[in-house]
Design a protein around this motif. Structure first.
Motif, PDB file in Angstrom:
ATOM      1  N   THR A   1       0.815  -1.219   0.000  1.00 29.25           N
ATOM      2  CA  THR A   1       0.000   0.000   0.000  1.00 29.25           C
ATOM      3  C   THR A   1       0.845   1.264   0.000  1.00 29.25           C
ATOM      4  O   THR A   1       0.468   2.266  -0.601  1.00 29.25           O
ATOM      5  N   HIS A   2       1.981   1.214   0.717  1.00 26.94           N
ATOM      6  CA  HIS A   2       2.847   2.395   0.742  1.00 26.94           C
ATOM      7  C   HIS A   2       4.236   2.030   1.232  1.00 26.94           C
ATOM      8  O   HIS A   2       4.494   0.914   1.665  1.00 26.94           O
ATOM      9  N   LEU A   3       5.130   2.992   1.151  1.00 26.79           N
ATOM     10  CA  LEU A   3       6.557   2.714   1.284  1.00 26.79           C
ATOM     11  C   LEU A   3       7.037   2.346   2.682  1.00 26.79           C
ATOM     12  O   LEU A   3       8.099   1.756   2.835  1.00 26.79           O
TER      13      LEU A   3
ATOM     14  N   GLY B   1      -1.022  11.210   1.099  1.00 27.17           N
ATOM     15  CA  GLY B   1      -1.137  12.000   2.327  1.00 27.17           C
ATOM     16  C   GLY B   1      -0.249  11.414   3.412  1.00 27.17           C
ATOM     17  O   GLY B   1       0.738  12.003   3.812  1.00 27.17           O
ATOM     18  N   HIS B   2      -0.587  10.197   3.860  1.00 31.54           N
ATOM     19  CA  HIS B   2       0.268   9.524   4.844  1.00 31.54           C
ATOM     20  C   HIS B   2       1.661   9.305   4.244  1.00 31.54           C
ATOM     21  O   HIS B   2       2.667   9.442   4.929  1.00 31.54           O
ATOM     22  N   THR B   3       1.703   8.961   2.975  1.00 28.29           N
ATOM     23  CA  THR B   3       2.940   9.016   2.177  1.00 28.29           C
ATOM     24  C   THR B   3       2.543   9.636   0.830  1.00 28.29           C
ATOM     25  O   THR B   3       1.351   9.652   0.488  1.00 28.29           O
TER      26      THR B   3
ATOM     27  N   GLY C   1      -4.594   0.435   3.955  1.00 22.95           N
ATOM     28  CA  GLY C   1      -3.257   0.774   4.459  1.00 22.95           C
ATOM     29  C   GLY C   1      -3.358   1.634   5.699  1.00 22.95           C
ATOM     30  O   GLY C   1      -4.158   1.365   6.601  1.00 22.95           O
ATOM     31  N   ASP C   2      -2.584   2.735   5.719  1.00 25.14           N
ATOM     32  CA  ASP C   2      -2.564   3.611   6.897  1.00 25.14           C
ATOM     33  C   ASP C   2      -3.349   4.908   6.674  1.00 25.14           C
ATOM     34  O   ASP C   2      -3.122   5.893   7.352  1.00 25.14           O
ATOM     35  N   HIS C   3      -4.246   4.917   5.713  1.00 29.23           N
ATOM     36  CA  HIS C   3      -4.988   6.147   5.407  1.00 29.23           C
ATOM     37  C   HIS C   3      -5.945   6.545   6.532  1.00 29.23           C
ATOM     38  O   HIS C   3      -6.023   7.701   6.926  1.00 29.23           O
TER      39      HIS C   3
HETATM   40 ZN   LIG Z   1       2.564   3.922   7.247  1.00 35.13          ZN
END
Ligand SMILES: [Zn+2]
Length: 322
Positions: A69-71, A166-168, A185-187
């Motif tokens: 989902t993200h880095l 946003g979060h990344t 993810g972490d949204h």
């Molecule tokens: Zn995160």
């Protein structure tokens, strides 16, 4: 491991020594193949938890695909190792590039300069304990770059890729419109709030995050499979709480710099944080970094919308209400 939706399993991956405590990895199984969403750190206990779950489901690594989902290293940590074992990886175009930069020494050198502009040199901060540095993939990954509008069909599910930066800067998620399901993810997290850090002057990242929240708020969603803590069934309510939280933060910061020019670090050290530490001096280095990043994303947003001034003094940024 818990089946949270038909054929979708939630696996708790331990994040030892990290305040996040655990990552919710999701495994979507269709016959003997599986799509894994996020991996945990590049650390033995994470690998064990994820691989044990796959074994329990009777899925061989050669039949696994991975969606990142993200880095952040708690999501991408094992990607390189799985990639080397032949696992196909999907991730966002922007974050995919940054994941590969994270495997280089130059990327982490850049943090030192950022730390100076934030006034963190004063605390003698170093990045050896930074979870991004400690647990990120060791080699670059080969991946299929995903963008809004792409889709992944998997068994009974038709997942649409949505961009929710946003979060990344390149955070992506999977939306399943027929089942009104969002793997996010972490949204959006509950009860903790996603860290919104500073990612460079090319973005007003807090505004970018607000825009992504507004976008998801409009979507018909019954269940949000979040990466930490609880699954979310009332996404609009939670989004409103997150928006209110950031408005409170903005107000708190404006108050702190009402009458004096302060650096990012000095603003962060006067903000209220939900952390078990007596004061700023007790914050571990990574928490000082995250708190300052969060302070800076808010300061830069206030600067961009014209509420506060910014100046540079001896390579240190300072802010004050106009
Ligand atoms: Zn995160």
């Amino acid at each position: 491991m818990k089946e949270v939706f038909p054929g979708i399993y939630q696996v708790e991956i331990p994040l030892i020594g990290n305040p996040l405590k655990a990552l919710n990895s999701y495994i979507i199984k269709n016959e003997n193949i599986a799509l894994v969403i996020d991996t945990g750190f590049n650390a033995p206990e994470c690998k064990e938890a994820l691989f044990d779950a796959l074994e329990e489901l009777g899925v061989l690594l050669e039949n696994v695909e991975l969606f990142v989902t993200h880095l952040h290293s708690d999501h991408s940590g094992l990607a390189a190792e799985m990639n080397l074992s032949g696992v196909k990886i999907y991730t966002g175009e922007i974050d995919g590039e940054i994941i590969n930069q994270m495997t280089t020494a130059e990327y982490w050198e850049g943090f030192k300069e950022r730390a100076i502009s934030m006034d963190l040199a004063k605390d003698g901060i170093n990045f050896n304990q930074h979870p991004g540095h400690k647990f990120c993939p060791l080699h670059p990954i080969t991946y299929e770059a995903m963008n809004e509008g792409d889709s992944i069909d998997f068994g009974q599910y038709h997942f649409e890729v949505i961009d929710i930066p946003g979060h990344t800067p390149g955070h992506i998620a999977l939306y399943e419109p027929n089942h009104r399901l969002l793997i996010s993810g972490d949204h959006i997290l509950d009860p903790i709030t996603p860290n919104i850090a500073f990612w460079g002057f090319e973005w007003d990242i807090l505004q970018v995050y607000f825009d992504s929240l507004a976008k998801v708020r409009k979507m018909p969603v019954d269940l949000v499979l979040a990466s930490h803590r609880k699954v979310i069934t009332n996404h609009r309510e939670r989004i409103d709480e997150l928006l209110a939280h950031h408005q409170e933060r903005l107000k708190e910061i404006e108050k702190i710099i009402e009458r004096e020019w302060l650096s990012v670090r000095d603003v962060a050290s006067r903000m209220h944080w939900a952390i078990r530490a007596k004061d700023w001096t007790e914050f571990p280095d990574p928490q000082k970094w995250f708190a300052s990043g969060e302070a800076m994303s808010h300061l830069e947003h206030l600067y961009v919308i014209g509420r506060i001034d910014r100046k540079e003094e001896n390579a240190i940024l300072k802010y004050r209400v106009k």
